[in-house]
Design a protein around this motif. Structure first.
Motif, PDB file in Angstrom:
ATOM      1  N   ASP A 110       0.615  -1.095  -0.095  1.00 55.80           N
ATOM      2  CA  ASP A 110       0.030  -0.075   0.227  1.00 55.80           C
ATOM      3  C   ASP A 110       0.890   1.160   0.124  1.00 55.80           C
ATOM      4  OD1 ASP A 110      -2.135   1.627  -0.120  1.00 55.80           O
ATOM      5  OD2 ASP A 110      -2.734   1.139   2.128  1.00 55.80           O
ATOM      6  N   ARG A 111       1.997   1.248  -0.818  1.00 52.07           N
ATOM      7  CA  ARG A 111       2.790   2.328  -0.942  1.00 52.07           C
ATOM      8  C   ARG A 111       2.886   2.638  -2.400  1.00 52.07           C
ATOM      9  NH1 ARG A 111       3.053   5.537   2.732  1.00 52.07           N
ATOM     10  NH2 ARG A 111       4.721   6.616   1.602  1.00 52.07           N
ATOM     11  N   PRO A 112       3.705   3.956  -2.690  1.00 53.25           N
ATOM     12  CA  PRO A 112       3.759   4.385  -4.032  1.00 53.25           C
ATOM     13  C   PRO A 112       4.587   3.466  -4.902  1.00 53.25           C
ATOM     14  CG  PRO A 112       4.324   6.172  -2.729  1.00 53.25           C
ATOM     15  CD  PRO A 112       4.000   4.877  -1.688  1.00 53.25           C
ATOM     16  N   GLN A 113       4.367   3.370  -6.195  1.00 55.67           N
ATOM     17  CA  GLN A 113       5.221   3.033  -7.096  1.00 55.67           C
ATOM     18  C   GLN A 113       5.500   3.933  -8.207  1.00 55.67           C
ATOM     19  OE1 GLN A 113       2.203   0.016  -8.447  1.00 55.67           O
ATOM     20  NE2 GLN A 113       2.456   0.780 -10.686  1.00 55.67           N
ATOM     21  N   ALA A 114       7.230   3.698  -8.448  1.00 56.18           N
ATOM     22  CA  ALA A 114       7.473   4.755  -9.695  1.00 56.18           C
ATOM     23  C   ALA A 114       8.263   3.770 -10.386  1.00 56.18           C
ATOM     24  CB  ALA A 114       8.380   5.643  -9.480  1.00 56.18           C
ATOM     25  N   THR A 115       7.491   3.080 -11.902  1.00 53.18           N
ATOM     26  CA  THR A 115       7.993   2.093 -12.664  1.00 53.18           C
ATOM     27  C   THR A 115       8.875   2.846 -13.705  1.00 53.18           C
ATOM     28  OG1 THR A 115       5.903   2.277 -13.737  1.00 53.18           O
ATOM     29  CG2 THR A 115       6.114   0.476 -12.110  1.00 53.18           C
ATOM     30  N   TYR A 116       9.631   1.909 -14.485  1.00 52.96           N
ATOM     31  CA  TYR A 116      10.493   2.485 -15.487  1.00 52.96           C
ATOM     32  C   TYR A 116      11.528   3.739 -15.393  1.00 52.96           C
ATOM     33  CZ  TYR A 116       6.489  -0.401 -16.366  1.00 52.96           C
ATOM     34  OH  TYR A 116       5.669  -1.204 -16.580  1.00 52.96           O
ATOM     35  N   ALA A 117      12.061   3.663 -14.209  1.00 51.94           N
ATOM     36  CA  ALA A 117      12.695   4.947 -13.846  1.00 51.94           C
ATOM     37  C   ALA A 117      13.945   5.183 -14.851  1.00 51.94           C
ATOM     38  CB  ALA A 117      13.127   4.936 -12.511  1.00 51.94           C
ATOM     39  N   SER A 118      14.134   6.419 -15.157  1.00 53.76           N
ATOM     40  CA  SER A 118      15.234   7.033 -15.680  1.00 53.76           C
ATOM     41  C   SER A 118      16.106   7.877 -15.077  1.00 53.76           C
ATOM     42  CB  SER A 118      15.145   7.328 -17.160  1.00 53.76           C
ATOM     43  OG  SER A 118      14.530   8.449 -17.445  1.00 53.76           O
ATOM     44  N   LYS A 119      15.463   8.442 -13.913  1.00 54.34           N
ATOM     45  CA  LYS A 119      16.157   9.285 -13.020  1.00 54.34           C
ATOM     46  C   LYS A 119      15.562   9.433 -11.752  1.00 54.34           C
ATOM     47  CE  LYS A 119      17.505  14.322 -13.189  1.00 54.34           C
ATOM     48  NZ  LYS A 119      17.066  15.620 -13.832  1.00 54.34           N
ATOM     49  N   VAL A 120      16.511   9.398 -10.564  1.00 47.64           N
ATOM     50  CA  VAL A 120      15.657   9.146  -9.317  1.00 47.64           C
ATOM     51  C   VAL A 120      16.404  10.535  -8.644  1.00 47.64           C
ATOM     52  CG1 VAL A 120      15.340   7.784  -7.308  1.00 47.64           C
ATOM     53  CG2 VAL A 120      15.445   6.959  -9.799  1.00 47.64           C
ATOM     54  N   GLU A 121      15.753  11.319  -8.120  1.00 49.26           N
ATOM     55  CA  GLU A 121      16.228  12.358  -7.065  1.00 49.26           C
ATOM     56  C   GLU A 121      15.538  12.109  -5.778  1.00 49.26           C
ATOM     57  OE1 GLU A 121      17.160  16.085  -9.835  1.00 49.26           O
ATOM     58  OE2 GLU A 121      15.249  15.143 -10.236  1.00 49.26           O
ATOM     59  N   ILE A 122      16.152  12.179  -4.801  1.00 49.52           N
ATOM     60  CA  ILE A 122      15.648  12.065  -3.546  1.00 49.52           C
ATOM     61  C   ILE A 122      16.059  13.340  -2.449  1.00 49.52           C
ATOM     62  CG2 ILE A 122      15.919  10.429  -1.465  1.00 49.52           C
ATOM     63  CD1 ILE A 122      16.723   8.153  -3.342  1.00 49.52           C
ATOM     64  N   ALA A 123      14.804  13.681  -1.733  1.00 42.89           N
ATOM     65  CA  ALA A 123      15.216  14.905  -1.044  1.00 42.89           C
ATOM     66  C   ALA A 123      13.836  14.843  -0.166  1.00 42.89           C
ATOM     67  CB  ALA A 123      15.184  16.226  -1.766  1.00 42.89           C
ATOM     68  N   GLY A 124      14.314  15.080   1.316  1.00 43.05           N
ATOM     69  CA  GLY A 124      13.164  15.420   2.245  1.00 43.05           C
ATOM     70  C   GLY A 124      12.016  14.124   2.301  1.00 43.05           C
ATOM     71  N   GLY A 125      12.341  13.137   2.276  1.00 44.63           N
ATOM     72  CA  GLY A 125      11.494  12.030   2.353  1.00 44.63           C
ATOM     73  C   GLY A 125      10.602  11.778   1.289  1.00 44.63           C
ATOM     74  N   LYS A 126      10.809  12.418  -0.069  1.00 43.57           N
ATOM     75  CA  LYS A 126      10.052  12.124  -1.286  1.00 43.57           C
ATOM     76  C   LYS A 126      11.368  11.753  -2.335  1.00 43.57           C
ATOM     77  CE  LYS A 126       6.957  15.832  -0.163  1.00 43.57           C
ATOM     78  NZ  LYS A 126       7.415  16.567   0.568  1.00 43.57           N
ATOM     79  N   ALA A 127      10.566  11.161  -3.355  1.00 48.32           N
ATOM     80  CA  ALA A 127      11.587  11.097  -4.407  1.00 48.32           C
ATOM     81  C   ALA A 127      10.970  11.579  -5.784  1.00 48.32           C
ATOM     82  CB  ALA A 127      11.867   9.715  -4.826  1.00 48.32           C
ATOM     83  N   ALA A 128      11.681  12.128  -6.548  1.00 45.79           N
ATOM     84  CA  ALA A 128      11.024  12.580  -7.854  1.00 45.79           C
ATOM     85  C   ALA A 128      11.751  11.758  -8.820  1.00 45.79           C
ATOM     86  CB  ALA A 128      11.476  14.129  -8.301  1.00 45.79           C
ATOM     87  N   VAL A 129      10.843  11.100  -9.522  1.00 50.74           N
ATOM     88  CA  VAL A 129      11.081  10.143 -10.539  1.00 50.74           C
ATOM     89  C   VAL A 129      10.943  10.382 -12.015  1.00 50.74           C
ATOM     90  CG1 VAL A 129      11.150   7.474 -10.861  1.00 50.74           C
ATOM     91  CG2 VAL A 129      11.095   8.233  -8.720  1.00 50.74           C
ATOM     92  N   THR A 130      11.830  10.276 -12.800  1.00 48.44           N
ATOM     93  CA  THR A 130      11.267  10.601 -14.226  1.00 48.44           C
ATOM     94  C   THR A 130      11.120   9.079 -15.016  1.00 48.44           C
ATOM     95  OG1 THR A 130      12.748  12.650 -14.347  1.00 48.44           O
ATOM     96  CG2 THR A 130      12.281  11.383 -16.371  1.00 48.44           C
ATOM     97  N   ARG A 131      10.165   9.107 -15.352  1.00 45.73           N
ATOM     98  CA  ARG A 131       9.739   7.467 -15.785  1.00 45.73           C
ATOM     99  C   ARG A 131       9.852   7.680 -17.539  1.00 45.73           C
ATOM    100  NH1 ARG A 131       4.548   6.585 -15.139  1.00 45.73           N
ATOM    101  NH2 ARG A 131       5.214   4.275 -15.440  1.00 45.73           N
ATOM    102  N   GLU A 132      10.086   6.234 -18.042  1.00 47.74           N
ATOM    103  CA  GLU A 132      10.291   6.124 -19.596  1.00 47.74           C
ATOM    104  C   GLU A 132       8.869   5.556 -19.953  1.00 47.74           C
ATOM    105  OE1 GLU A 132      13.402   4.528 -21.579  1.00 47.74           O
ATOM    106  OE2 GLU A 132      15.059   5.513 -20.252  1.00 47.74           O
ATOM    107  N   VAL A 133       8.045   6.507 -20.516  1.00 51.65           N
ATOM    108  CA  VAL A 133       6.730   6.189 -20.932  1.00 51.65           C
ATOM    109  C   VAL A 133       6.613   6.331 -22.360  1.00 51.65           C
ATOM    110  CG1 VAL A 133       5.552   6.734 -18.935  1.00 51.65           C
ATOM    111  CG2 VAL A 133       5.714   8.420 -20.705  1.00 51.65           C
ATOM    112  N   ASP A 134       5.549   5.418 -23.075  1.00 47.99           N
ATOM    113  CA  ASP A 134       5.501   5.387 -24.431  1.00 47.99           C
ATOM    114  C   ASP A 134       5.654   6.828 -25.257  1.00 47.99           C
ATOM    115  OD1 ASP A 134       5.254   2.862 -24.449  1.00 47.99           O
ATOM    116  OD2 ASP A 134       2.927   2.921 -24.293  1.00 47.99           O
ATOM    117  N   ALA A 135       5.106   7.798 -24.437  1.00 45.35           N
ATOM    118  CA  ALA A 135       4.970   9.138 -25.288  1.00 45.35           C
ATOM    119  C   ALA A 135       6.339  10.078 -25.021  1.00 45.35           C
ATOM    120  CB  ALA A 135       3.767  10.068 -24.649  1.00 45.35           C
ATOM    121  N   GLY A 136       7.077   9.398 -23.926  1.00 45.35           N
ATOM    122  CA  GLY A 136       8.506  10.387 -23.950  1.00 45.35           C
ATOM    123  C   GLY A 136       8.730   9.871 -22.316  1.00 45.35           C
TER     124      GLY A 136
END
Lengths: 250, 313
Positions: free
Chosen positions: A137-163
């Protein structure tokens, strides 16, 4: 950030050309070279880089499978994981069962992030990470091409079909990694020696209260249909001519 | 009786062409009843498109502001709630479906059939493993629901001509706030969409630079084709990641696929083997791509491509 868990799978090495058994009962695995799933190496590399950047992070490699999976966990330890856990079973493991077993480990270990490869190159299921995130019951970030972690959060860039798509997730969370996230390091001989001394715990699947349920039964394995070999043309004029006759170009 | 729920992918304006292919797949389940579920902020427009697909019995709209962007963690509990009175829950094997459907399956305690390529019976399916080097037939335990991602390259689009009932559903489901959409970077393009284009021209590492790829774009525009790339070309930075064709990129089935300077690694061939006609241009006569090509030409792409450009209208 205190702990990262990385799930690694023992798979047929990516250089092996897999062949189907003539009786259709499966693929030939006898004497075939086994390795860490390449996407899981990228997952482990990302965990190690976070550890090297922020310090004071324990990286735990986890796997589920046959006793020989210890070999792949030793590779993970040689790459730089601090310790390893093998959930041992000889039963065939479906992604949902793997997710249930990893959930049991997550409840014991309380990692801030669980990294996995986006898929394993044997069954190509692409399920375990998402299933673990759902059960946890937690978040998922699939197909990550970039992971930035700060302050208990992650900004994840994902490879999706459109870009590329960026999402922000609260930790703890599951992140599955794609090809271009990083280039995994090579293991050096002294690291292999050091890895032999690192802790590797083995626990039985049923001791976690998880049964290797078979919800999908493989009844037959076939080789793929082969395409007919086509024609060779001698020059561009003939190529264009053939394609015009097929009605593919004007 | 089987009741199949298809999770419909869309961008708010257009229904993804994958939906019509999922309908064809679902129609392979004899006697099944097909519903399409749409999640969004306002799905009126895409619901009308889904209702027009032949074979769809009903379209279920779930409109809430939280559904503006398709986040798997937000959509999955809603799909699971809708799934209660369905036996099969299908999504496309696109990045949308591959992200979402396993999360749905886990919530339902159900197995997932990934990349479903053929329906043999309501609980018996075929799917590829080992990058398409083997095809397995699997039987799902009827005690569970069946969740699947549909390998869209394996199915033709269901035709238009349907007139499904459209209903709005309100679901009493608490949604998580732990996952938030930030933004997207997509290459705006006038060219046809790579995944659904009738013609595709792809370049490999032999192109040598991003600049040389422009040559392919020019040819593609003349032919009304989409442009793809091999993994090697994407890894080398010659082409954007969303252009990658192959096992770990897009799996496509155009009428014509033109592989230029692509040697034909197994993982690339997996992505194109459903193309109706494969054309290969490579200077190495031993390149594996010629083993699968319908029409092959051994030659230097830097001479061949401009010549094709000159010879076609």
């Amino acid at each position: 950030m205190q702990k990262i868990m990385v799930c690694v799978k023992r798979v047929v090495d990516y250089n092996v050309r897999v062949r189907v058994k003539p009786d259709g009962s499966g693929v030939m695995l006898d004497g075939v070279k086994m390795s860490v799933n390449p996407f899981d190496e990228i997952a482990l590399e990302e965990a190690l880089r976070i550890k090297e950047r922020t310090g004071n992070v324990e990286v735990v490699a986890a796997s589920i499978g046959v006793p020989d999976t210890q070999q792949q966990l030793r590779t993970a330890l040689a790459m730089g994981a601090d310790r390893a856990v093998l959930v041992e079973t000889t039963a065939p493991i479906e992604p949902l069962t793997a997710a249930q077993a990893f959930l049991a480990l997550v409840r014991k270990e309380n990692p801030d992030i669980v990294f996995l490869g986006k898929q394993a190159i044997d069954d190509d299921a692409n399920q375990t990470g998402q299933m673990l995130a759902a059960l946890w019951d937690r978040p998922q970030a699939t197909y990550a091409s970039k992971v930035e972690i700060a302050g208990g959060k992650a900004a994840v860039t994902r490879e999706v079909d459109a870009g590329l798509e960026t999402i922000e997730i609260d930790l703890p969370a599951v992140i599955t990694v794609d090809l271009r996230l990083n280039e995994p390091r090579y293991v050096k001989l002294p690291d292999i020696m050091k890895a032999k001394k690192k802790p590797l715990d083995v626990i039985a699947l049923d001791s976690l209260g998880v049964a290797a349920e078979q919800r999908l039964k493989v009844v037959k394995t076939d080789p793929p249909a082969q395409r007919q070999k086509g024609i060779m043309v001698k020059d561009v004029a003939e190529l264009v001519d053939v394609l015009k006759k097929k009605g593919l170009i004007r | 009786m089987s009741k199949i729920l298809i999770v419909g992918e869309h961008d708010g304006r257009q229904l993804n062409p994958a939906v019509a292919k999922c309908v064809t797949c679902a129609a392979g389940i004899a006697g099944g009843e097909i519903s399409v579920a749409l999640f969004g902020a306002d799905t009126a427009g895409v619901a009308a498109q889904a209702a027009a697909i032949a074979g769809v019995k009903s379209v279920l709209r779930v409109d809430r502001p939280e559904n503006t962007h398709p986040l798997a963690a937000v959509l999955a509990p809603q799909v699971a709630a809708l799934a209660a009175d369905h036996s099969h829950i299908f999504g496309p094997s696109t990045s949308f479906g591959k992200d979402l459907m396993p999360r749905v399956a886990a919530l339902l305690g159900a197995p997932q059939v990934s990349d479903l390529m053929a329906v043999e019976a309501p609980h018996r399916f075929r799917r590829p493993i080992y990058a398409g080097n083997a095809i397995i037939t699997v039987e799902a335990d009827p005690a569970h629901k069946v969740v699947a991602t549909v390998r869209v390259a394996s199915f033709e689009s269901a035709p238009a001509g349907g007139s499904a009932a459209v209903e709005s559903r309100t679901l009493q489901v608490a949604l998580p706030a732990h996952t938030r959409y930030v933004g997207a970077k997509t290459a705006a393009s006038e060219r046809p969409d790579l995944q659904t284009a009738a013609r595709v021209i792809s370049g490999g590492r032999a192109l040598g630079s991003a600049d040389n790829f422009k040559m392919l774009f020019a040819l593609a525009d003349k032919m009304g084709a989409a442009v793809g790339a091999s993994r090697a070309a994407v890894d080398a930075g010659y082409a954007a990641n969303e252009m990658q064709v192959g096992q770990t990129g897009k799996i496509i089935a155009p009428d014509m696929y033109v592989a230029i300077g692509i040697s034909g690694a197994i993982q690339h061939l997996t992505g194109i083997k459903d193309a109706k006609t494969i054309v290969a241009i490579n200077k190495d006569p031993e390149a594996p791509i010629f083993e699968v090509a319908d029409v092959g030409l051994v030659g230097d792409l830097f001479q061949v491509v401009p010549e094709i450009d000159r010879l076609i209208g």
